[in-house]
Each structure stands twice: as structure tokens, then as C-alpha cells.
Design an enzyme around this catalytic site. Structure first.
Site, PDB file in Angstrom:
ATOM      1  N   GLN A   1     -11.436  -6.800  -2.655  1.00 34.62           N
ATOM      2  CA  GLN A   1     -10.055  -6.706  -3.152  1.00 34.62           C
ATOM      3  C   GLN A   1      -9.160  -7.650  -2.350  1.00 34.62           C
ATOM      4  OE1 GLN A   1      -7.149  -5.331  -1.528  1.00 34.62           O
ATOM      5  NE2 GLN A   1      -8.313  -4.912   0.316  1.00 34.62           N
TER       6      GLN A   1
ATOM      7  N   ASP B   1      -7.766  -3.797  -6.510  1.00 36.47           N
ATOM      8  CA  ASP B   1      -8.813  -2.860  -6.064  1.00 36.47           C
ATOM      9  C   ASP B   1      -9.982  -2.787  -7.063  1.00 36.47           C
ATOM     10  OD1 ASP B   1      -7.596  -1.561  -3.585  1.00 36.47           O
ATOM     11  OD2 ASP B   1      -6.030  -1.210  -5.055  1.00 36.47           O
TER      12      ASP B   1
ATOM     13  N   GLY C   1     -17.851   1.724   0.468  1.00 33.97           N
ATOM     14  CA  GLY C   1     -16.744   0.971  -0.116  1.00 33.97           C
ATOM     15  C   GLY C   1     -16.290  -0.237   0.693  1.00 33.97           C
TER      16      GLY C   1
ATOM     17  N   LYS D   1       3.052   1.742  -3.761  1.00 33.33           N
ATOM     18  CA  LYS D   1       2.311   1.080  -4.851  1.00 33.33           C
ATOM     19  C   LYS D   1       2.950   1.255  -6.229  1.00 33.33           C
ATOM     20  CE  LYS D   1      -2.421   0.574  -3.279  1.00 33.33           C
ATOM     21  NZ  LYS D   1      -3.796   0.933  -3.545  1.00 33.33           N
TER      22      LYS D   1
ATOM     23  N   SER E   1       0.855  -1.191   0.000  1.00 31.53           N
ATOM     24  CA  SER E   1       0.000   0.000   0.000  1.00 31.53           C
ATOM     25  C   SER E   1       0.887   1.235   0.000  1.00 31.53           C
ATOM     26  CB  SER E   1      -0.997  -0.036   1.171  1.00 31.53           C
ATOM     27  OG  SER E   1      -2.005   0.931   0.947  1.00 31.53           O
TER      28      SER E   1
ATOM     29  N   GLY F   1     -12.743  11.187  -9.552  1.00 29.85           N
ATOM     30  CA  GLY F   1     -11.505  10.781  -8.892  1.00 29.85           C
ATOM     31  C   GLY F   1     -10.670   9.917  -9.822  1.00 29.85           C
TER      32      GLY F   1
ATOM     33  N   GLY G   1      -7.306   8.731  -8.743  1.00 26.51           N
ATOM     34  CA  GLY G   1      -6.133   8.380  -7.952  1.00 26.51           C
ATOM     35  C   GLY G   1      -6.042   6.879  -7.741  1.00 26.51           C
TER      36      GLY G   1
HETATM   37  P1  NAD Z   1      -5.782   9.594  -4.037  1.00 27.02           P
HETATM   38  O1  NAD Z   1      -5.206  10.669  -3.196  1.00 27.02           O
HETATM   39  O2  NAD Z   1      -4.893   8.706  -4.809  1.00 27.02           O
HETATM   40  O3  NAD Z   1      -6.804  10.274  -5.079  1.00 27.02           O
HETATM   41  C1  NAD Z   1      -7.820  11.132  -4.640  1.00 27.02           C
HETATM   42  C2  NAD Z   1      -8.656  11.580  -5.833  1.00 27.02           C
HETATM   43  O4  NAD Z   1      -9.736  12.357  -5.361  1.00 27.02           O
HETATM   44  C3  NAD Z   1      -7.898  12.460  -6.818  1.00 27.02           C
HETATM   45  O5  NAD Z   1      -8.365  12.199  -8.122  1.00 27.02           O
HETATM   46  C4  NAD Z   1      -8.259  13.892  -6.379  1.00 27.02           C
HETATM   47  O6  NAD Z   1      -8.224  14.784  -7.460  1.00 27.02           O
HETATM   48  C5  NAD Z   1      -9.680  13.698  -5.894  1.00 27.02           C
HETATM   49  N1  NAD Z   1     -10.069  14.608  -4.795  1.00 27.02           N
HETATM   50  C6  NAD Z   1      -9.590  14.582  -3.536  1.00 27.02           C
HETATM   51  N2  NAD Z   1     -10.191  15.529  -2.792  1.00 27.02           N
HETATM   52  C7  NAD Z   1     -11.090  16.139  -3.606  1.00 27.02           C
HETATM   53  C8  NAD Z   1     -12.015  17.200  -3.414  1.00 27.02           C
HETATM   54  N3  NAD Z   1     -12.130  17.829  -2.243  1.00 27.02           N
HETATM   55  N4  NAD Z   1     -12.762  17.566  -4.465  1.00 27.02           N
HETATM   56  C9  NAD Z   1     -12.645  16.935  -5.665  1.00 27.02           C
HETATM   57  N5  NAD Z   1     -11.789  15.931  -5.898  1.00 27.02           N
HETATM   58  C10 NAD Z   1     -11.010  15.542  -4.877  1.00 27.02           C
HETATM   59  O7  NAD Z   1      -6.707   8.745  -3.058  1.00 27.02           O
HETATM   60  P2  NAD Z   1      -7.276   7.278  -3.316  1.00 27.02           P
HETATM   61  O8  NAD Z   1      -6.318   6.269  -2.825  1.00 27.02           O
HETATM   62  O9  NAD Z   1      -7.747   7.202  -4.727  1.00 27.02           O
HETATM   63  O10 NAD Z   1      -8.511   7.244  -2.328  1.00 27.02           O
HETATM   64  C11 NAD Z   1      -9.721   7.927  -2.645  1.00 27.02           C
HETATM   65  C12 NAD Z   1     -10.834   7.429  -1.725  1.00 27.02           C
HETATM   66  O11 NAD Z   1     -11.081   6.047  -1.972  1.00 27.02           O
HETATM   67  C13 NAD Z   1     -10.498   7.554  -0.245  1.00 27.02           C
HETATM   68  O12 NAD Z   1     -11.652   7.959   0.422  1.00 27.02           O
HETATM   69  C14 NAD Z   1     -10.144   6.137   0.168  1.00 27.02           C
HETATM   70  O13 NAD Z   1     -10.475   5.867   1.496  1.00 27.02           O
HETATM   71  C15 NAD Z   1     -11.033   5.332  -0.747  1.00 27.02           C
HETATM   72  N6  NAD Z   1     -10.512   3.986  -1.051  1.00 27.02           N
HETATM   73  C16 NAD Z   1     -11.328   2.928  -0.838  1.00 27.02           C
HETATM   74  C17 NAD Z   1     -10.903   1.665  -1.146  1.00 27.02           C
HETATM   75  C18 NAD Z   1     -11.832   0.513  -0.912  1.00 27.02           C
HETATM   76  O14 NAD Z   1     -11.399  -0.637  -1.028  1.00 27.02           O
HETATM   77  N7  NAD Z   1     -13.085   0.764  -0.613  1.00 27.02           N
HETATM   78  C19 NAD Z   1      -9.633   1.446  -1.683  1.00 27.02           C
HETATM   79  C20 NAD Z   1      -8.808   2.566  -1.899  1.00 27.02           C
HETATM   80  C21 NAD Z   1      -9.254   3.838  -1.567  1.00 27.02           C
END
Ligand code: NAD
Length: 293
Positions: free
Chosen positions: A264, A108, A257, A72, A68, A132, A134
Site C-alpha cells: 500500500q 490499502d 499482512g 480517513k 490514517s 471484517g 472495517g
Molecule cells: P476496524 O476497527 O476498522 O475494523 C475491524 C473489523 O473487525 C470490524 O469489521 C469488526 O467487526 C471486526 N472485529 C473486530 N474484532 C472482532 C472480533 N473479536 N471478532 C469478530 N470480528 C471482529 O479495523 P481495521 O482498520 O479494519 O483493522 C483490522 C485489522 O487489519 C487490524 O488487525 C489491523 O492491524 C489490520 N490492518 C492491516 C493493514 C495492512 O496493511 N496489513 C492495514 C490496515 C489494517
């Protein structure tokens, strides 16, 4: 832990910080239930220590590891092979060690698609909006495209992830039959029209999670039609602001989620052991841990 003996295979989780993770509970519960001779441990590994940690997977003949943040992407040069899921995301969350050959996967996106499928929604032939691009949004987009999604519109704000989203859109259009396009989140008319067009809406940003628990990127409930599938990747809290707005708007299928997170893990578990993770048991173990907090 009496099942641990001289033949036990170790599986790691290498990230920093990582001691809060639910993955050890998930996997060890499943190993015990299926009487599999594996043990799963979390290790605080920051990027400078990653080369040594990866070498240890081979030296100690570990079965593999989860990976993680912040590792990654950094892990990629140290692996022998990348599965298509890892190639399309340029990220790895699972390593499998087959007799000294290390292969990287990203599970994921598989977690998202499988969770939706179990809830009765196959992505094949559907249209999806994802906000999003990311660590969560990218594998959700690429795996859905690999699994037959017909069209995807990726929305992102103008930050460093916007460039990442351009690459993802190009890869999806080149390597799958799904039609992908990139949209600026600031264009709210476009978002409104796209939500009316979509079958599935996934928020893959940190909105709804601490410290943004009071934020939803969609605030007007009329933008969410009742038959839209609304999926928030956030699982803490279990109900986000977006989910509440969607439910109040009469949307029938609204999910957090947690299922993606468990699925995953189940996909990684299958890669290491060849077995299906006992999902209900694992979910109960996670809920029991939640109660202890
Ligand atoms: P990351 O930092 O890699 O990406 C975040 C994304 O969200 C980016 O595209 C960014 O531009 C956008 N973003 C962030 N804040 C924003 C805002 N205020 N307004 C508009 N866009 C915004 O993060 P990540 O790893 O992709 O995680 C994103 C979410 O997904 C988190 O809440 C994380 O907990 C969740 N997540 C869940 C799982 C799961 O298995 N359910 C797995 C990974 C991540």
C-alpha cells in the site's frame, strides 16, 4: 539527510497517534535509494486540526500526504477530487497535490491485491471469504472486486461495521462484475461451508493482534483445506494464531499482512513520484528497525 535542499518536496502522514508508524522509514529509505528529492514526515494531527493541516498541503506546496485514523473519512469534504478507490470505500489514505488540486485515494486494497499477485495468486476469477468490514476489510473487498474477483462473501459480527458491510456489498454489486453477499459471523455452519467453497480466505479483523493475540476466528483446522490461500492482515506479530492453525492444518499458502502494508505504501509512492518503490530494500529497512525494538 544531506540530500535535503531548497527544492525538496515534503510528503506528510497526518493521523493521531502516529509517531510509531513505519511509513517514514519506508518512504525515506526509498527516496534515498532512488535519489528522489522528497522527504516524508509524520505529524500528529487529530480531527479538529485536520482543516488547517489540509490547507497547509496547498500553502506549503507539499506533494501530498498519507492519512490514517481518525482522519480517513473526515478528510473527504476538504478534497477536490476522489479516485474510485476512495469513492468505493468512502475513505482516504493518500492525498496527491497536483498544482493545488488535492485528490484522495485508498491504496490499502491495491496493497492487498498486489501483494497476493507477487506471491503468485491473482484474485481475477477467484472466490473469496473476508471476515471484517472495517478500515482493512472494506478496501480489500472493493479492490479485489474491481480487479476481477468473481464472488465474495463478507462475514461480520453484528456490530456497527455490519451496516457498513451492507453498503459495501451493494456498491460491489452495482459497480463491478463481482457477486457480493453479506453473512453473519455467528452462523458458523455458513462460515465452514464458505471456507470449503473459497479459493482465498482473508481475516481483516484485529483477531491475532494485541490484545487479541490468542484469538483466531477459525479454530477447527479441518475447515481450512490445504489449497486455500490464507491471508491475515495482522503483521504484528508476524505469525498469528490463525496462521499457526492454518500451517498445522497443512495449508501451503499462509501470509501475514506485512506485504500488504509495504505494497500500500508502494502504491502511494508511485502516485507521488511516478516511480516503483524498491520493495526488498524497504523490507530490509523495516526488519532492521524491528531488531532495534
Ligand atoms: P476496524 O476497527 O476498522 O475494523 C475491524 C473489523 O473487525 C470490524 O469489521 C469488526 O467487526 C471486526 N472485529 C473486530 N474484532 C472482532 C472480533 N473479536 N471478532 C469478530 N470480528 C471482529 O479495523 P481495521 O482498520 O479494519 O483493522 C483490522 C485489522 O487489519 C487490524 O488487525 C489491523 O492491524 C489490520 N490492518 C492491516 C493493514 C495492512 O496493511 N496489513 C492495514 C490496515 C489494517
Amino acid at each position: 539527510m544531506t540530500r535535503i535542499d531548497g527544492h525538496t518536496y515534503l510528503i506528510g502522514l497526518m493521523a493521531y497517534p502516529i509517531r510509531h508508524s513505519m511509513s517514514p522509514t519506508m518512504h525515506n529509505t526509498a527516496f534515498e535509494a532512488l535519489d528522489l528529492n522528497f522527504a516524508y514526515l509524520a505529524f500528529d494531527v487529530d480531527t479538529p486540526d485536520l482543516p488547517d493541516a489540509i490547507k497547509a498541503i496547498k500553502t506549503l506546496d507539499m506533494r501530498g500526504s498519507n492519512i490514517s485514523m481518525p482522519n480517513k473519512q473526515a478528510i473527504i469534504p476538504y478534497l477536490d477530487k476522489l479516485d474510485i478507490s476512495a469513492q468505493m470505500n468512502q475513505a482516504v489514505n493518500t492525498v496527491v497535490n497536483d498544482n493545488g488540486i488535492l485528490t484522495g485515494y485508498t491504496t490499502d486494497g491495491i496493497g492487498f491485491v498486489n501483494d497476493l499477485k507477487k506471491k503468485g495468486h491473482d484474485v481475477a476469477g477467484k472466490k473469496m471469504v473476508v471476515i471484517g468490514a472495517g478500515g482493512a476489510g472494506t478496501p480489500i473487498a472493493t479492490q479485489s472486486a474491481l480487479d476481477g474477483l468473481s464472488e465474495i462473501r463478507i462475514f461480520n459480527r453484528q456490530d456497527d461495521r455490519f451496516e457498513n458491510a451492507k453498503k459495501t456489498v451493494a456498491l460491489i454489486n452495482e459497480q463491478t462484475d463481482c457477486q457480493a453477499s453479506l453473512h453473519d459471523l455467528a452462523d458458523q455452519d455458513d462460515l465452514k461451508e464458505s471456507l470449503a467453497w473459497a479459493d482465498i480466505f482473508c481475516d481483516a479483523t484485529g483477531a491475532g493482534m494485541k490484545p487479541l493475540e490468542d484469538l483466531s476466528l477459525v479454530t477447527d483446522p479441518t475447515w481450512l483445506k490445504p489449497d486455500l490461500v490464507v491471508y491475515d492482515t495482522v503483521y504484528a506479530p508476524r505469525q498469528t494464531k490463525l496462521m499457526k492453525i492454518a500451517k498445522d492444518a497443512g495449508v501451503q499458502n499462509v501470509y501475514n499482512g506485512l506485504g500488504m502494508m509495504i505494497e500500500q505504501g508502494a502504491a502511494s509512492f508511485k502516485l507521488w513520484t511516478g516511480q516503483d518503490m524498491p520493495i526488498e530494500l524497504v523490507q530490509a529497512a523495516i526488519e532492521a528497525k524491528d531488531q532495534q525494538k
